[in-house]
Scaffold this active site. Sequence first.
Site, mmCIF file in Angstrom:
data_model
loop_
_atom_site.group_PDB
_atom_site.id
_atom_site.type_symbol
_atom_site.label_atom_id
_atom_site.label_comp_id
_atom_site.label_asym_id
_atom_site.label_seq_id
_atom_site.Cartn_x
_atom_site.Cartn_y
_atom_site.Cartn_z
ATOM 1 N N CYS A 222 -2.323 -0.488 12.941
ATOM 2 C CA CYS A 222 -2.332 -1.713 13.759
ATOM 3 C C CYS A 222 -2.825 -1.442 15.167
ATOM 4 O O CYS A 222 -3.313 -2.334 15.838
ATOM 5 C CB CYS A 222 -0.933 -2.307 13.906
ATOM 6 S SG CYS A 222 -0.092 -2.466 12.362
ATOM 7 N N GLU B 261 0.824 -1.204 0.000
ATOM 8 C CA GLU B 261 0.000 0.000 0.000
ATOM 9 C C GLU B 261 0.864 1.261 0.000
ATOM 10 O O GLU B 261 0.593 2.221 -0.716
ATOM 11 C CB GLU B 261 -0.924 -0.017 1.233
ATOM 12 C CG GLU B 261 -1.965 1.093 1.231
ATOM 13 C CD GLU B 261 -2.794 1.134 2.517
ATOM 14 O OE1 GLU B 261 -2.576 0.281 3.409
ATOM 15 O OE2 GLU B 261 -3.639 2.038 2.622
#
Lengths: 159, 574
Positions: free
Chosen positions: B299, B282
């Site tokens: 995360c 990404e």
Amino acid sequence: MKALNQVFTNYKDASPDDLIPILQDIQAQEGYLSEASVREVSSFLHLPASRIFGVATFYNQFRFTPTGKYHISVCRGTACHVLGSATVLEELEKKLKIKAGNTSRDGLFSIEVVACIGACGLAPVISINGEFHAKVDRNAIHRIIDEIIAKNAENEDNK
Amino acid sequence: MNIQLEINNKIVEAQQGETILDVCKRQGLNIPTLCHIKEVFPTGACRMCVVENLNTGKLVTSCSYPVEPGMKIATHSKRVAEARKVIVELLLSNHPDDCLYCARNKNCELQDLSYNLGVRERRIRGVKNNHKIDTSGVSLVRDPAKCILCGRCVDACSRVMGVHAIDFINRGNKSEIGVAFDKGLNTSSCINCGRCIMVCPTGALYEKNHFAQIIEAIDDPKKHVVVQYAPSISVTLAEEIGMPVGTDVNGLLNAALRKIGFDAIFDSSFSADLTIMEEASELIHRVKNGGHLPMFTSCCPGWVKYAEEFAPDLIDNLSSCKSPQQMMGALIKSYYAEKVAIAPTDIYSVAVMPCTAKKFEAQRDEMTHQGITDVDAVLTTRELAQLMRMYGIETDQLEPEVADSPLGKRSTAGKIFGASGGVMEAALRSAHKMITGEEMQKLEIESVRGMDSIKVAHLEIGGIAIGVAVVNGLGNVAPLLEEIRNGRNDIHFVEVMACPGGCINGGGQPITMDMENVKQRMQGLYRIDGNETLRTSHNNPDIIKIYEEYLGEPLGEKSHHLLHTHYQKREVLV
């Protein structure tokens, strides 16, 4: 919110030190501190809402619900205390089924405790929308409140 | 400048500006503290640390009192001992006597102080306050009755995390810690990080527990109960089972989970490897195609909620990757379910996490598709240790075991996710391979390791200049966000971990305020990285296999469906 912007214009270069005067101005204007106004102050002063609420709850003068149509200030100064203002407050709270600092559900009454109204000669004294009631006791409380309720109902009917 | 003063009749040296407590600690003197947090400016609020200033005859709070030349201090005189004992007795005067039922029984500073100072009777009876327990939050429970008003949670929330969801409200004997307008935590800006639990000396703050559902699922023969554990768990569980801080107990962890009765055991470090494949791809995609930069890691669920509340203007900069917990959850109920031919509805998916915010993340709307939740229940490290005790598991009776296939094999790149800078280091290792086609010469990227609050590095990978920043502790993110809003453009990738040190110091870990412990946990992770040979996510054979067999390619359609999500602005009272 336009109304608050007017308050904020009086505080150029405001810092967190201006929090209390700003809250006082808002309360003077709106009658209480709403969640919306705290949110506004929070972004104006870059202060977290929890801090503003913390400061505001530290002081007796700030309220977080709108005042009732009839706002009752109960004097808890020394002279009034000696002459039974604790009983007066208790009776009032029982009669209106609200605690000091709150507003009744119908929005008719609110109670506020104040340190001293400065009318010790009239002790125990309460003030309703600025009108003083001298030397009140349990019976007087019921009479005064019932009168207000009756008068209010009459006015409503006439409308 | 050196100062001389006298402590307990002994001349000692000190630096100007040090507090009495600093000097006493260096002298090995044990002075009890309660409200003190090392990293935060002392308030002296609890007065637990009083010592006697023999020159003035006064008791002073050693945590906030600076040393003066010629000072004479007594740390354990009769007066001091009595004062400390009375302070504890006063704190106990309105404290509930329900240690036996308390989440912090046997791990409570107030209990310890009371025991150590010899409080054996209730001499002072105060009026108990009548506070309600706030169970509105998804992750955290607040029990104000047990609060001793030390203010450490307020400091942690405001100064360490920059969230400031809670503060002191009301005053005098009505004082309590609460959120704005006395509401529940669920409507506040609380990010569920659990920093407050880590600093709370009593049981006033604890995580919301899901034992009943988990035990029921384990007991249900129709349910296939799968468990995953986060990269940091294997080095932090050690403390809970009486082993040295930072010891890697991965093998025992697998054995213990199997013994509890979990049907399959997977390592979230595997899905951390997968996160790296997706996230590095990404990043490269964004750099090459002019996407929103810098890209932020996603995360850490504490940071994600913070961004939704405090930086909604930068939400497009968050990576669309789900966290390793959620990626693993999604794969367990799709890829794995297909492999073992079990309906996703018959799988109960548990995650052992270092983090209380993971409980919040698991129940987010974005993490449920067609009624199937990625993860059904989350346990903290502390809760896992508790579950092990409940199931009577003695770790010294266990032989190390390995995790299950196909989601159990990991590289050490996935493992170092647990330390601040680890995600960055792992991502760069794979980004290098993806951009240049070659492995990085030296895999260690020292500039993003360690406990500094902001770590910045500028690298060149295959002719592309990449600037990276690692934010270690959420309280340090606001200035960087401001710089980015003001046009700072030398940074392309930012890792944000809410807890100082990363997940090894997460809000679900064994309670500690000692950063030395945290450093040892961190070293535990880097030791594993140093000792093993499979150190890059893209070389993990199971990762290669899952792309071949199931996912296709990073950022492909299947990945997009299972492993990516989006976030949105959150209206709360900040």
